[in-house]
Design a protein around this motif. Structure first.
Motif, PDB file in Angstrom:
ATOM      1  N   MET A   1       0.841  -1.193   0.000  1.00 31.44           N
ATOM      2  CA  MET A   1       0.000   0.000   0.000  1.00 31.44           C
ATOM      3  C   MET A   1       0.880   1.249   0.000  1.00 31.44           C
ATOM      4  SD  MET A   1      -3.166   0.785   2.485  1.00 31.44           S
ATOM      5  CE  MET A   1      -2.931   2.193   3.519  1.00 31.44           C
ATOM      6  N   THR A   2       0.561   2.204  -0.844  1.00 28.74           N
ATOM      7  CA  THR A   2       1.312   3.435  -0.960  1.00 28.74           C
ATOM      8  C   THR A   2       0.912   4.397   0.148  1.00 28.74           C
ATOM      9  OG1 THR A   2       1.268   3.136  -3.352  1.00 28.74           O
ATOM     10  CG2 THR A   2       1.906   5.291  -2.550  1.00 28.74           C
ATOM     11  N   ALA A   3       1.912   5.056   0.725  1.00 28.59           N
ATOM     12  CA  ALA A   3       1.631   6.041   1.777  1.00 28.59           C
ATOM     13  C   ALA A   3       0.908   7.246   1.171  1.00 28.59           C
ATOM     14  CB  ALA A   3       2.923   6.479   2.439  1.00 28.59           C
ATOM     15  N   ILE A   4      -0.034   7.761   1.909  1.00 25.00           N
ATOM     16  CA  ILE A   4      -0.781   8.940   1.467  1.00 25.00           C
ATOM     17  C   ILE A   4       0.083  10.162   1.755  1.00 25.00           C
ATOM     18  CG2 ILE A   4      -2.837  10.337   1.898  1.00 25.00           C
ATOM     19  CD1 ILE A   4      -4.247   7.676   2.610  1.00 25.00           C
ATOM     20  N   PRO A   5       0.314  11.024   0.758  1.00 20.21           N
ATOM     21  CA  PRO A   5       1.140  12.203   1.005  1.00 20.21           C
ATOM     22  C   PRO A   5       0.506  13.117   2.051  1.00 20.21           C
ATOM     23  CG  PRO A   5       0.306  12.174  -1.266  1.00 20.21           C
ATOM     24  CD  PRO A   5      -0.202  10.951  -0.597  1.00 20.21           C
ATOM     25  N   LEU A   6       1.357  13.740   2.843  1.00 20.93           N
ATOM     26  CA  LEU A   6       0.892  14.679   3.864  1.00 20.93           C
ATOM     27  C   LEU A   6       0.763  16.076   3.273  1.00 20.93           C
ATOM     28  CD1 LEU A   6       3.134  13.763   6.939  1.00 20.93           C
ATOM     29  CD2 LEU A   6       0.719  13.236   6.630  1.00 20.93           C
ATOM     30  N   PRO A   7      -0.177  16.869   3.775  1.00 17.40           N
ATOM     31  CA  PRO A   7      -0.201  18.281   3.400  1.00 17.40           C
ATOM     32  C   PRO A   7       1.114  18.943   3.840  1.00 17.40           C
ATOM     33  CG  PRO A   7      -2.241  17.647   4.497  1.00 17.40           C
ATOM     34  CD  PRO A   7      -1.278  16.508   4.669  1.00 17.40           C
ATOM     35  N   SER A   8       1.444  20.055   3.218  1.00 18.20           N
ATOM     36  CA  SER A   8       2.713  20.730   3.494  1.00 18.20           C
ATOM     37  C   SER A   8       2.729  21.489   4.813  1.00 18.20           C
ATOM     38  CB  SER A   8       3.046  21.688   2.346  1.00 18.20           C
ATOM     39  OG  SER A   8       2.002  22.640   2.195  1.00 18.20           O
ATOM     40  N   CYS A   9       1.562  21.677   5.438  1.00 14.04           N
ATOM     41  CA  CYS A   9       1.499  22.450   6.677  1.00 14.04           C
ATOM     42  C   CYS A   9       0.307  22.003   7.525  1.00 14.04           C
ATOM     43  CB  CYS A   9       1.388  23.944   6.367  1.00 14.04           C
ATOM     44  SG  CYS A   9      -0.121  24.406   5.456  1.00 14.04           S
ATOM     45  N   SER A  10       0.248  22.524   8.729  1.00 18.57           N
ATOM     46  CA  SER A  10      -0.933  22.319   9.579  1.00 18.57           C
ATOM     47  C   SER A  10      -2.112  23.041   8.936  1.00 18.57           C
ATOM     48  CB  SER A  10      -0.678  22.900  10.972  1.00 18.57           C
ATOM     49  OG  SER A  10       0.412  22.263  11.592  1.00 18.57           O
ATOM     50  N   PHE A  11      -3.326  22.620   9.287  1.00 25.34           N
ATOM     51  CA  PHE A  11      -4.522  23.261   8.759  1.00 25.34           C
ATOM     52  C   PHE A  11      -5.646  23.140   9.779  1.00 25.34           C
ATOM     53  CE2 PHE A  11      -4.347  18.912   7.213  1.00 25.34           C
ATOM     54  CZ  PHE A  11      -5.616  18.414   7.422  1.00 25.34           C
ATOM     55  N   CYS A  12      -6.650  23.993   9.637  1.00 25.40           N
ATOM     56  CA  CYS A  12      -7.789  24.004  10.556  1.00 25.40           C
ATOM     57  C   CYS A  12      -9.063  23.744   9.761  1.00 25.40           C
ATOM     58  CB  CYS A  12      -7.866  25.359  11.252  1.00 25.40           C
ATOM     59  SG  CYS A  12      -9.217  25.480  12.449  1.00 25.40           S
ATOM     60  N   LEU A  13      -9.879  22.824  10.275  1.00 25.36           N
ATOM     61  CA  LEU A  13     -11.183  22.532   9.684  1.00 25.36           C
ATOM     62  C   LEU A  13     -12.269  22.931  10.669  1.00 25.36           C
ATOM     63  CD1 LEU A  13     -10.515  18.976   8.163  1.00 25.36           C
ATOM     64  CD2 LEU A  13     -10.345  21.206   7.025  1.00 25.36           C
ATOM     65  N   ILE A  14     -13.282  23.614  10.175  1.00 25.22           N
ATOM     66  CA  ILE A  14     -14.421  24.014  11.001  1.00 25.22           C
ATOM     67  C   ILE A  14     -15.689  23.526  10.317  1.00 25.22           C
ATOM     68  CG2 ILE A  14     -15.729  25.927  12.008  1.00 25.22           C
ATOM     69  CD1 ILE A  14     -13.159  27.635  11.806  1.00 25.22           C
ATOM     70  N   ARG A  15     -16.427  22.683  11.010  1.00 23.06           N
ATOM     71  CA  ARG A  15     -17.733  22.269  10.491  1.00 23.06           C
ATOM     72  C   ARG A  15     -18.674  23.457  10.620  1.00 23.06           C
ATOM     73  NH1 ARG A  15     -21.913  17.962  13.161  1.00 23.06           N
ATOM     74  NH2 ARG A  15     -23.333  17.814  11.389  1.00 23.06           N
ATOM     75  N   HIS A  16     -19.502  23.679   9.631  1.00 22.82           N
ATOM     76  CA  HIS A  16     -20.497  24.751   9.640  1.00 22.82           C
ATOM     77  C   HIS A  16     -21.341  24.708  10.915  1.00 22.82           C
ATOM     78  CE1 HIS A  16     -23.480  21.692   8.817  1.00 22.82           C
ATOM     79  NE2 HIS A  16     -22.664  21.241   7.860  1.00 22.82           N
ATOM     80  N   GLY A  17     -22.048  25.793  11.197  1.00 22.40           N
ATOM     81  CA  GLY A  17     -22.976  25.832  12.323  1.00 22.40           C
ATOM     82  C   GLY A  17     -24.145  24.878  12.103  1.00 22.40           C
ATOM     83  N   GLU A  18     -24.891  24.628  13.163  1.00 22.41           N
ATOM     84  CA  GLU A  18     -26.038  23.715  13.087  1.00 22.41           C
ATOM     85  C   GLU A  18     -27.004  24.153  11.986  1.00 22.41           C
ATOM     86  OE1 GLU A  18     -28.867  21.974  16.455  1.00 22.41           O
ATOM     87  OE2 GLU A  18     -29.569  23.933  15.707  1.00 22.41           O
ATOM     88  N   THR A  19     -27.496  23.163  11.240  1.00 19.95           N
ATOM     89  CA  THR A  19     -28.466  23.426  10.175  1.00 19.95           C
ATOM     90  C   THR A  19     -29.826  22.844  10.549  1.00 19.95           C
ATOM     91  OG1 THR A  19     -28.057  21.345   9.011  1.00 19.95           O
ATOM     92  CG2 THR A  19     -26.643  23.237   8.415  1.00 19.95           C
ATOM     93  N   THR A  20     -30.821  23.178   9.733  1.00 18.93           N
ATOM     94  CA  THR A  20     -32.147  22.599   9.943  1.00 18.93           C
ATOM     95  C   THR A  20     -32.088  21.081   9.783  1.00 18.93           C
ATOM     96  OG1 THR A  20     -32.669  23.026   7.610  1.00 18.93           O
ATOM     97  CG2 THR A  20     -33.387  24.681   9.215  1.00 18.93           C
ATOM     98  N   ALA A  21     -31.263  20.586   8.864  1.00 14.69           N
ATOM     99  CA  ALA A  21     -31.124  19.136   8.681  1.00 14.69           C
ATOM    100  C   ALA A  21     -30.458  18.492   9.893  1.00 14.69           C
ATOM    101  CB  ALA A  21     -30.332  18.831   7.412  1.00 14.69           C
ATOM    102  N   ASN A  22     -29.431  19.173  10.469  1.00 10.59           N
ATOM    103  CA  ASN A  22     -28.804  18.643  11.689  1.00 10.59           C
ATOM    104  C   ASN A  22     -29.852  18.542  12.798  1.00 10.59           C
ATOM    105  OD1 ASN A  22     -25.846  20.727  11.243  1.00 10.59           O
ATOM    106  ND2 ASN A  22     -26.192  18.679  10.440  1.00 10.59           N
ATOM    107  N   ALA A  23     -30.608  19.603  12.977  1.00  6.46           N
ATOM    108  CA  ALA A  23     -31.606  19.645  14.056  1.00  6.46           C
ATOM    109  C   ALA A  23     -32.684  18.584  13.861  1.00  6.46           C
ATOM    110  CB  ALA A  23     -32.232  21.033  14.135  1.00  6.46           C
TER     111      ALA A  23
END
Length: 181
Positions: A1-23
């Protein structure tokens, strides 16, 4: 299995705020649904948050991610990136979450899990490469965060990420560690 390349830097992910579908516990991958009042409040709560260094802001083209980005980063420009969109659940869009198929199954008229993983990998690596010495912050979806975990952290999707909480994927040598900031 081939190693998955890493991104070049740290990063931040933010899930959107609550939606009507989430609720309402409804599947809304590519279905455009609005934020609830709670979701708007969650996003606004991020507006005064201090960031560790300058950031480059990106968002999914879905309105819930764009609305979150506008409320969380008022007056700040952000770039839309189609690769940050949520998974297309095909015939399961609009169905109760209890009807969601196993992640590894490809829903009829939907996106396969391997295709989503490749899309997320390509997107995040591309955004990190373009961010040049600033922290890339991406307002996206639960599926994007779960794919990043599979690709670069635990190898498992983990728990559903909370709405409007920054998750730092910190690059440390040849590893990436997920941290709530």
């Amino acid at each position: 299995m081939t190693a998955i390349p890493l991104p070049s830097c740290s990063f931040c992910l933010i899930r959107h705020g609550e939606t009507t579908a989430n609720a309402d516990e409804i599947i809304a991958g590519v279905t455009d649904v609005p934020l609830t009042q709670v979701g708007c409040d969650q996003a606004r709560a991020l507006a005064n948050r201090p960031w560790p260094k300058p950031i480059a802001l990106y968002a999914s083209p879905m309105s819930r991610a764009q609305h979150t980005a506008r409320l969380a980063f008022p007056g700040r420009e952000f770039e839309l990136h189609d690769g940050l969109r949520e998974r297309d659940w095909g015939v399961f869009e609009g169905q109760p979450l209890s009807h969601q198929p196993i992640r590894e199954d490809t829903p009829l008229r939907g996106e396969s899990w391997p295709d989503m993983l490749l899309r997320v990998q390509t997107t995040i690596i591309e955004i990190c490469a373009a961010s040049e010495a600033v922290l890339p912050v991406m307002v996206c979806h639960s599926g994007i965060i779960r794919a990043a975990r599979v690709l670069w952290t635990t190898g498992d999707v983990g728990q559903r990420p909370p709405n409007a909480v920054p998750l730092l994927f910190e690059k440390s040598g040849d590893k990436i560690l997920e941290k709530t900031t």
